[in-house]
Design an enzyme around this catalytic site. Structure first.
Site, PDB file in Angstrom:
ATOM      1  N   TYR A 103      -9.187   8.816   2.424  1.00  0.00           N
ATOM      2  CA  TYR A 103      -7.773   8.414   2.432  1.00  0.00           C
ATOM      3  C   TYR A 103      -6.812   9.476   2.954  1.00  0.00           C
ATOM      4  CZ  TYR A 103      -9.668   4.638  -0.412  1.00  0.00           C
ATOM      5  OH  TYR A 103     -10.396   3.561  -0.856  1.00  0.00           O
ATOM      6  N   PRO A 147      -2.941  -0.719  -6.838  1.00  0.00           N
ATOM      7  CA  PRO A 147      -3.654   0.135  -7.786  1.00  0.00           C
ATOM      8  C   PRO A 147      -4.301   1.357  -7.162  1.00  0.00           C
ATOM      9  CG  PRO A 147      -4.175  -2.150  -8.198  1.00  0.00           C
ATOM     10  CD  PRO A 147      -3.320  -2.126  -6.946  1.00  0.00           C
ATOM     11  N   ASN A 148      -4.148   2.462  -7.871  1.00  0.00           N
ATOM     12  CA  ASN A 148      -4.785   3.754  -7.577  1.00  0.00           C
ATOM     13  C   ASN A 148      -4.209   4.482  -6.373  1.00  0.00           C
ATOM     14  OD1 ASN A 148      -6.738   3.715  -9.749  1.00  0.00           O
ATOM     15  ND2 ASN A 148      -7.703   2.043  -8.638  1.00  0.00           N
ATOM     16  N   ASN A 196       0.182  -2.495   1.016  1.00  0.00           N
ATOM     17  CA  ASN A 196      -1.174  -1.992   0.841  1.00  0.00           C
ATOM     18  C   ASN A 196      -1.554  -2.363  -0.590  1.00  0.00           C
ATOM     19  OD1 ASN A 196      -3.591  -0.732   0.484  1.00  0.00           O
ATOM     20  ND2 ASN A 196      -2.944   1.238   1.330  1.00  0.00           N
ATOM     21  N   ASP A 231      -0.697 -16.053  -3.245  1.00  0.00           N
ATOM     22  CA  ASP A 231       0.280 -17.112  -3.520  1.00  0.00           C
ATOM     23  C   ASP A 231       1.706 -16.577  -3.452  1.00  0.00           C
ATOM     24  OD1 ASP A 231      -1.777 -18.905  -3.829  1.00  0.00           O
ATOM     25  OD2 ASP A 231      -1.737 -18.915  -6.016  1.00  0.00           O
ATOM     26  N   ARG A 263     -16.435  -0.267   6.035  1.00  0.00           N
ATOM     27  CA  ARG A 263     -16.826   0.150   4.686  1.00  0.00           C
ATOM     28  C   ARG A 263     -17.725  -0.931   4.045  1.00  0.00           C
ATOM     29  NH1 ARG A 263     -11.803   2.373   1.518  1.00  0.00           N
ATOM     30  NH2 ARG A 263     -13.510   3.239   0.275  1.00  0.00           N
ATOM     31  N   HIS A 277      -3.810  -1.042   5.403  1.00  0.00           N
ATOM     32  CA  HIS A 277      -4.816  -0.226   4.709  1.00  0.00           C
ATOM     33  C   HIS A 277      -4.937   1.113   5.403  1.00  0.00           C
ATOM     34  CE1 HIS A 277      -5.917  -3.696   2.416  1.00  0.00           C
ATOM     35  NE2 HIS A 277      -5.940  -4.380   3.548  1.00  0.00           N
ATOM     36  N   LEU A 278      -5.093   2.143   4.607  1.00  0.00           N
ATOM     37  CA  LEU A 278      -5.310   3.482   5.166  1.00  0.00           C
ATOM     38  C   LEU A 278      -6.647   3.546   5.876  1.00  0.00           C
ATOM     39  CD1 LEU A 278      -4.149   5.243   1.934  1.00  0.00           C
ATOM     40  CD2 LEU A 278      -3.066   5.651   4.142  1.00  0.00           C
ATOM     41  N   SER A 279      -7.688   3.053   5.209  1.00  0.00           N
ATOM     42  CA  SER A 279      -9.041   3.124   5.756  1.00  0.00           C
ATOM     43  C   SER A 279      -9.340   1.870   6.583  1.00  0.00           C
ATOM     44  CB  SER A 279     -10.053   3.250   4.611  1.00  0.00           C
ATOM     45  OG  SER A 279     -10.005   2.110   3.771  1.00  0.00           O
ATOM     46  N   ARG A 303      -7.714  12.819  -4.756  1.00  0.00           N
ATOM     47  CA  ARG A 303      -9.173  12.623  -4.682  1.00  0.00           C
ATOM     48  C   ARG A 303      -9.515  11.889  -3.388  1.00  0.00           C
ATOM     49  NH1 ARG A 303     -11.004   9.114  -8.989  1.00  0.00           N
ATOM     50  NH2 ARG A 303     -12.940   9.376  -7.850  1.00  0.00           N
ATOM     51  N   ALA A 347      -7.307  -2.357  -3.994  1.00  0.00           N
ATOM     52  CA  ALA A 347      -8.462  -3.204  -4.294  1.00  0.00           C
ATOM     53  C   ALA A 347      -8.074  -4.659  -4.565  1.00  0.00           C
ATOM     54  CB  ALA A 347      -9.213  -2.635  -5.490  1.00  0.00           C
ATOM     55  N   GLU A 379       0.112  -6.621   6.254  1.00  0.00           N
ATOM     56  CA  GLU A 379      -0.946  -6.096   5.377  1.00  0.00           C
ATOM     57  C   GLU A 379      -1.414  -4.767   5.967  1.00  0.00           C
ATOM     58  OE1 GLU A 379      -4.396  -8.630   4.892  1.00  0.00           O
ATOM     59  OE2 GLU A 379      -5.596  -6.950   4.155  1.00  0.00           O
ATOM     60  N   ARG A 423     -15.285  -5.115   0.960  1.00  0.00           N
ATOM     61  CA  ARG A 423     -13.942  -4.788   1.463  1.00  0.00           C
ATOM     62  C   ARG A 423     -13.613  -5.537   2.753  1.00  0.00           C
ATOM     63  NH1 ARG A 423     -12.433  -0.266  -1.735  1.00  0.00           N
ATOM     64  NH2 ARG A 423     -14.254   0.948  -2.315  1.00  0.00           N
TER      65      ARG A 423
HETATM   66  O1  CA2 Z   1      -7.739   1.728   2.706  1.00  0.00           O
HETATM   67  C1  CA2 Z   1      -6.888   1.325   1.916  1.00  0.00           C
HETATM   68  O2  CA2 Z   1      -5.693   1.582   2.030  1.00  0.00           O
HETATM   69  C2  CA2 Z   1      -7.323   0.502   0.702  1.00  0.00           C
HETATM   70  O3  CA2 Z   1      -6.347  -0.501   0.472  1.00  0.00           O
HETATM   71  C3  CA2 Z   1      -7.390   1.464  -0.461  1.00  0.00           C
HETATM   72  C4  CA2 Z   1      -7.946   0.847  -1.731  1.00  0.00           C
HETATM   73  C5  CA2 Z   1      -9.260   0.139  -1.461  1.00  0.00           C
HETATM   74  O4  CA2 Z   1      -9.713  -0.526  -2.629  1.00  0.00           O
HETATM   75  C6  CA2 Z   1      -9.142  -0.862  -0.336  1.00  0.00           C
HETATM   76  O5  CA2 Z   1     -10.398  -1.455  -0.103  1.00  0.00           O
HETATM   77  C7  CA2 Z   1      -8.653  -0.191   0.930  1.00  0.00           C
HETATM   78  C8  CA2 Z   1      -8.185   1.930  -2.782  1.00  0.00           C
HETATM   79  C9  CA2 Z   1      -6.965   2.682  -3.162  1.00  0.00           C
HETATM   80  C10 CA2 Z   1      -7.389   3.805  -4.059  1.00  0.00           C
HETATM   81  O6  CA2 Z   1      -6.889   4.996  -3.512  1.00  0.00           O
HETATM   82  C11 CA2 Z   1      -7.428   6.159  -3.940  1.00  0.00           C
HETATM   83  C12 CA2 Z   1      -6.875   7.303  -3.421  1.00  0.00           C
HETATM   84  C13 CA2 Z   1      -7.365   8.507  -3.779  1.00  0.00           C
HETATM   85  C14 CA2 Z   1      -8.427   8.616  -4.666  1.00  0.00           C
HETATM   86  C15 CA2 Z   1      -8.977   7.477  -5.190  1.00  0.00           C
HETATM   87  C16 CA2 Z   1      -8.476   6.242  -4.827  1.00  0.00           C
END
Ligand code: CA2
Length: 149
Positions: free
Chosen positions: A26, A13-14, A77, A90, A110, A103-105, A21, A80, A101, A114
């Site tokens: 990110y 998601p997202n 990735n 599962d 954080r 993650h960008l961040s 944004r 959330a 697994e 998370r």
């Molecule tokens: O760091 C990551 O890759 C995350 O998986 C990104 C998720 C976050 O919930 C995880 O804790 C860590 C969020 C993805 C949403 O990405 C956005 C990108 C641009 C603007 C808003 C959200």
């Protein structure tokens, strides 16, 4: 000659909002940029990549289930859903192939919520905090895991 190994790269998601944004968290690259970079990297490694994004937990579960027919590794990735989804845990647990697994961040630098990953127990390894470079590193890891099998 055997077919090149196929890697399913899933984005939750997202992540379709990347580059639009929150670039301070990110980065500036869009998901389309990362898809293109993954395809280039995969070609260099002799892999093929199937790069997807969904905002739906159900769709991600279905894609993970389908990976059993023809995919050789999964990079995920989960966004959330990482911090909430027993359903993804599962589904990933059923796979008998490398699962990375990603993650960008750096999720450990954080908010506390998370720090917990529901899907980590099903992963061969976890990469986080390297921005878009993490996808490149994940493909290197998959390549090593598949060639050392
Ligand atoms: O760091 C990551 O890759 C995350 O998986 C990104 C998720 C976050 O919930 C995880 O804790 C860590 C969020 C993805 C949403 O990405 C956005 C990108 C641009 C603007 C808003 C959200």
């Amino acid at each position: 000659m055997a077919d090149p190994a196929s890697v399913l790269i899933l984005n939750g998601p997202n992540l379709n909002m990347l580059g639009v944004r929150e670039p301070e968290i990110y980065g500036h690259e869009t998901l389309a940029d990362i898809d293109a970079a993954c395809k280039q990297k995969a070609t260099a490694l002799g892999l093929t990549v199937d790069f997807r994004q969904s905002n739906s937990e159900a769709e991600l579960v279905t894609w993970i289930q389908q990976a059993r027919d023809g995919q050789d590794a999964v990079v995920i990735n989960a966004g959330a859903l990482t911090h909430t989804s027993v359903a993804l845990l599962d589904a990933l647990s059923i796979l008998e192939m490398p699962v990375i697994e990603l993650h960008l961040s750096n999720i450990y630098a954080r908010e506390d919520f998370r720090h917990r990953s529901f899907i980590a127990p099903a992963a061969s390894g976890v990469i986080c905090g390297f921005g878009a470079l993490g996808y490149d590193l994940a493909l290197d890891a998959v390549h090593r895991l598949l060639t050392e099998e």
